[in-house]
Design an enzyme around this catalytic site. Structure first.
Site, PDB file in Angstrom:
ATOM      1  N   MET A  32       0.837  -1.205   0.000  1.00 26.40           N
ATOM      2  CA  MET A  32       0.000   0.000   0.000  1.00 26.40           C
ATOM      3  C   MET A  32       0.871   1.252   0.000  1.00 26.40           C
ATOM      4  O   MET A  32       0.383   2.361   0.275  1.00 26.40           O
ATOM      5  CB  MET A  32      -0.934   0.003   1.207  1.00 26.40           C
ATOM      6  CG  MET A  32      -1.897  -1.181   1.182  1.00 26.40           C
ATOM      7  SD  MET A  32      -3.419  -0.879   2.074  1.00 26.40           S
ATOM      8  CE  MET A  32      -2.804  -0.566   3.714  1.00 26.40           C
ATOM      9  N   LEU A  35       6.611   3.131   1.652  1.00 27.68           N
ATOM     10  CA  LEU A  35       7.520   1.981   1.738  1.00 27.68           C
ATOM     11  C   LEU A  35       8.631   2.210   2.757  1.00 27.68           C
ATOM     12  O   LEU A  35       9.141   3.317   2.906  1.00 27.68           O
ATOM     13  CB  LEU A  35       8.131   1.704   0.360  1.00 27.68           C
ATOM     14  CG  LEU A  35       7.105   1.451  -0.755  1.00 27.68           C
ATOM     15  CD1 LEU A  35       7.834   1.209  -2.089  1.00 27.68           C
ATOM     16  CD2 LEU A  35       6.195   0.273  -0.435  1.00 27.68           C
ATOM     17  N   HIS A  36       8.971   1.144   3.450  1.00 30.45           N
ATOM     18  CA  HIS A  36      10.045   1.189   4.447  1.00 30.45           C
ATOM     19  C   HIS A  36      10.896  -0.066   4.287  1.00 30.45           C
ATOM     20  O   HIS A  36      10.717  -0.853   3.344  1.00 30.45           O
ATOM     21  CB  HIS A  36       9.457   1.326   5.854  1.00 30.45           C
ATOM     22  CG  HIS A  36       8.379   0.330   6.161  1.00 30.45           C
ATOM     23  ND1 HIS A  36       8.607  -1.034   6.185  1.00 30.45           N
ATOM     24  CD2 HIS A  36       7.049   0.491   6.436  1.00 30.45           C
ATOM     25  CE1 HIS A  36       7.487  -1.660   6.490  1.00 30.45           C
ATOM     26  NE2 HIS A  36       6.520  -0.762   6.629  1.00 30.45           N
ATOM     27  N   HIS A  39       9.172  -3.418   3.543  1.00 32.11           N
ATOM     28  CA  HIS A  39       8.850  -3.621   2.123  1.00 32.11           C
ATOM     29  C   HIS A  39      10.126  -3.904   1.328  1.00 32.11           C
ATOM     30  O   HIS A  39      10.135  -4.760   0.443  1.00 32.11           O
ATOM     31  CB  HIS A  39       8.172  -2.381   1.545  1.00 32.11           C
ATOM     32  CG  HIS A  39       6.894  -1.980   2.226  1.00 32.11           C
ATOM     33  ND1 HIS A  39       6.806  -0.874   3.039  1.00 32.11           N
ATOM     34  CD2 HIS A  39       5.664  -2.536   2.228  1.00 32.11           C
ATOM     35  CE1 HIS A  39       5.557  -0.758   3.491  1.00 32.11           C
ATOM     36  NE2 HIS A  39       4.848  -1.759   3.021  1.00 32.11           N
ATOM     37  N   GLN A  63     -10.544  -2.563   1.862  1.00 36.62           N
ATOM     38  CA  GLN A  63     -10.096  -3.253   3.067  1.00 36.62           C
ATOM     39  C   GLN A  63     -10.102  -2.335   4.298  1.00 36.62           C
ATOM     40  O   GLN A  63      -9.689  -2.749   5.372  1.00 36.62           O
ATOM     41  CB  GLN A  63      -8.724  -3.901   2.865  1.00 36.62           C
ATOM     42  CG  GLN A  63      -7.558  -2.942   2.798  1.00 36.62           C
ATOM     43  CD  GLN A  63      -6.254  -3.653   2.466  1.00 36.62           C
ATOM     44  OE1 GLN A  63      -6.111  -4.237   1.391  1.00 36.62           O
ATOM     45  NE2 GLN A  63      -5.298  -3.633   3.381  1.00 36.62           N
ATOM     46  N   ASP A 152       2.051  -9.403   8.865  1.00 34.04           N
ATOM     47  CA  ASP A 152       0.605  -9.587   8.760  1.00 34.04           C
ATOM     48  C   ASP A 152       0.316 -11.085   8.709  1.00 34.04           C
ATOM     49  O   ASP A 152      -0.044 -11.638   7.665  1.00 34.04           O
ATOM     50  CB  ASP A 152       0.079  -8.862   7.525  1.00 34.04           C
ATOM     51  CG  ASP A 152       0.311  -7.366   7.632  1.00 34.04           C
ATOM     52  OD1 ASP A 152      -0.492  -6.685   8.277  1.00 34.04           O
ATOM     53  OD2 ASP A 152       1.336  -6.869   7.103  1.00 34.04           O
ATOM     54  N   LEU A 186       8.484  -2.453  11.903  1.00 34.96           N
ATOM     55  CA  LEU A 186       8.298  -1.336  10.976  1.00 34.96           C
ATOM     56  C   LEU A 186       6.878  -1.376  10.430  1.00 34.96           C
ATOM     57  O   LEU A 186       6.344  -2.445  10.155  1.00 34.96           O
ATOM     58  CB  LEU A 186       9.288  -1.433   9.815  1.00 34.96           C
ATOM     59  CG  LEU A 186      10.771  -1.299  10.139  1.00 34.96           C
ATOM     60  CD1 LEU A 186      11.570  -1.106   8.858  1.00 34.96           C
ATOM     61  CD2 LEU A 186      11.036  -0.135  11.066  1.00 34.96           C
ATOM     62  N   SER A 187       6.286  -0.204  10.303  1.00 35.54           N
ATOM     63  CA  SER A 187       4.939  -0.089   9.756  1.00 35.54           C
ATOM     64  C   SER A 187       4.781   1.300   9.161  1.00 35.54           C
ATOM     65  O   SER A 187       5.335   2.273   9.681  1.00 35.54           O
ATOM     66  CB  SER A 187       3.906  -0.284  10.864  1.00 35.54           C
ATOM     67  OG  SER A 187       2.647   0.223  10.459  1.00 35.54           O
ATOM     68  N   SER A 188       4.013   1.372   8.090  1.00 32.96           N
ATOM     69  CA  SER A 188       3.737   2.676   7.483  1.00 32.96           C
ATOM     70  C   SER A 188       3.007   3.578   8.460  1.00 32.96           C
ATOM     71  O   SER A 188       2.997   4.795   8.315  1.00 32.96           O
ATOM     72  CB  SER A 188       2.892   2.502   6.225  1.00 32.96           C
ATOM     73  OG  SER A 188       3.523   1.602   5.339  1.00 32.96           O
TER      74      SER A 188
HETATM   75  P1  AMP Z   1       1.403  -2.931   3.484  1.00 39.05           P
HETATM   76  O1  AMP Z   1       2.000  -1.898   2.600  1.00 39.05           O
HETATM   77  O2  AMP Z   1       1.344  -2.545   4.915  1.00 39.05           O
HETATM   78  O3  AMP Z   1       0.114  -3.492   2.943  1.00 39.05           O
HETATM   79  O4  AMP Z   1       2.415  -4.149   3.458  1.00 39.05           O
HETATM   80  C1  AMP Z   1       2.828  -4.741   2.252  1.00 39.05           C
HETATM   81  C2  AMP Z   1       3.613  -5.985   2.572  1.00 39.05           C
HETATM   82  O5  AMP Z   1       4.755  -5.649   3.353  1.00 39.05           O
HETATM   83  C3  AMP Z   1       2.795  -6.996   3.386  1.00 39.05           C
HETATM   84  O6  AMP Z   1       3.079  -8.302   2.910  1.00 39.05           O
HETATM   85  C4  AMP Z   1       3.341  -6.782   4.779  1.00 39.05           C
HETATM   86  O7  AMP Z   1       3.224  -7.918   5.601  1.00 39.05           O
HETATM   87  C5  AMP Z   1       4.789  -6.464   4.502  1.00 39.05           C
HETATM   88  N1  AMP Z   1       5.359  -5.752   5.636  1.00 39.05           N
HETATM   89  C6  AMP Z   1       4.897  -4.629   6.250  1.00 39.05           C
HETATM   90  N2  AMP Z   1       5.668  -4.298   7.311  1.00 39.05           N
HETATM   91  C7  AMP Z   1       6.637  -5.242   7.384  1.00 39.05           C
HETATM   92  C8  AMP Z   1       7.734  -5.472   8.269  1.00 39.05           C
HETATM   93  N3  AMP Z   1       7.982  -4.684   9.297  1.00 39.05           N
HETATM   94  N4  AMP Z   1       8.518  -6.552   8.032  1.00 39.05           N
HETATM   95  C9  AMP Z   1       8.267  -7.381   6.994  1.00 39.05           C
HETATM   96  N5  AMP Z   1       7.257  -7.218   6.125  1.00 39.05           N
HETATM   97  C10 AMP Z   1       6.447  -6.169   6.309  1.00 39.05           C
END
Ligand code: AMP
Length: 284
Positions: A32, A35-36, A39, A63, A152, A186-188
């Site tokens: 989504m 990116l960090h 990702h 979602q 996730d 890590l999280s957006s």
């Molecule tokens: P998102 O952009 O949050 O939908 O995440 C996209 C993908 O990146 C999903 O498969 C997440 O599980 C993965 N992801 C997000 N944060 C992390 C993290 N800290 N470590 C590993 N994978 C991650």
């Protein structure tokens, strides 16, 4: 090198088609955006294992619940393109909402049971939206392999079930959770934490690790350990517990006493920001 940026389905399909003509395998990382390093780890895994790497950036409206953070979800597109370039992305698919959900769209994928617990019980409809968009993206990109984060955990479990049930010919790879030095996953959404919340947010990982250590010492009572998690969160300033669960990693149903593969999962709110984390443990 900058990736080709495809906003349209035809551009995406042409790019993948050309790569296949060149005999390349296709790796796919759905995201989504915002990116960090988490990702980036998925893109790197795809880069290592496949010849043509597609990343998608799509903040999937279906979602998000009506009171969730769809409108404020961060969208730093230029920065995301730069990260994709740095990690060696070949094609970046960034469709508009109307491109994926044109007028009249009315189909959904349900993974019943698995979709209703944990995140699903706090976020009704969330996994219907996730499964639907992932299947659509798989049909659009038709990758050989797709890369997801263990961050996730329930999403991974649901996607694997959907792949099996609907015979989707894509290999799913699951990559470990990338954390800050102090353990915060890590999280957006971490950008929304103020200084105090950021400091206290380490409670998620700290309490998961504490529970893992207790299991390693021989504790098998899920209810005892769930109480530990609950108390740690309750004692943390600014934190409000959404759920703390110890479940069978396959069925995602509560298991007590603990045995086999166990998923310990936490969801905690700091103000309007909701954080999740988990550990997967093989109980000795
Ligand atoms: P998102 O952009 O949050 O939908 O995440 C996209 C993908 O990146 C999903 O498969 C997440 O599980 C993965 N992801 C997000 N944060 C992390 C993290 N800290 N470590 C590993 N994978 C991650």
């Amino acid at each position: 090198m900058n990736p080709v940026v495809a906003h349209a389905i035809t551009t995406l399909r042409q790019g993948v088609h050309d790569a296949r003509q060149r005999g390349l395998t296709v790796g796919f990382v759905p995201t989504m955006g915002a990116l960090h390093e988490g990702h980036a780890s998925l893109i790197r895994a795809a880069r290592k294992e496949t010849g043509f790497v597609v990343v998608s950036i799509f903040v999937n409206p279906i979602q998000f619940g009506p009171h969730e953070d769809l409108a404020r979800y961060p969208r730093p597109f230029d920065k995301d393109v730069a990260l994709c370039a740095e990690e060696g992305t070949d094609l970046l698919f960034a469709p508009q909402v109307e491109t994926l959900y044109p007028q009249g769209f009315c189909t959904a994928v349900e993974v019943s049971g698995l979709q209703d617990v944990l995140e699903g019980s706090s976020r009704p409809g969330h996994f219907r939206g996730v499964a639907t968009v992932v299947l659509k993206l798989f049909n659009l990109v038709s990758p050989d392999r797709a890369y997801f984060g263990q961050k996730d955990a329930q999403q991974v479990r649901i996607i694997q079930q959907m792949m099996r049930d609907l015979d989707v010919p894509v290999q799913v790879r699951v990559c470990p959770i990338v954390r800050e030095a102090d353990g915060l996953a890590l999280s957006s959404r971490n950008v929304f934490l103020d200084e105090a919340q950021r400091k206290h947010a380490t409670v998620l990982y700290r309490s998961l690790v504490e529970v893992r250590a207790a299991i390693e010492r021989g504790e098998r009572s899920a209810s005892v350990l769930q109480r530990v998690l609950t108390e740690r969160i309750k004692a943390t300033p600014g934190a409000s517990l959404d759920y703390a669960a110890l479940v069978d990693a396959d069925s995602l149903q509560p298991i007590d006493p603990l045995r086999g593969q166990v998923l310990i999962a936490l969801a905690v709110k700091f103000g309007a920001t909701r954080l999740i984390d988990n550990l997967l443990i093989q109980v000795p």
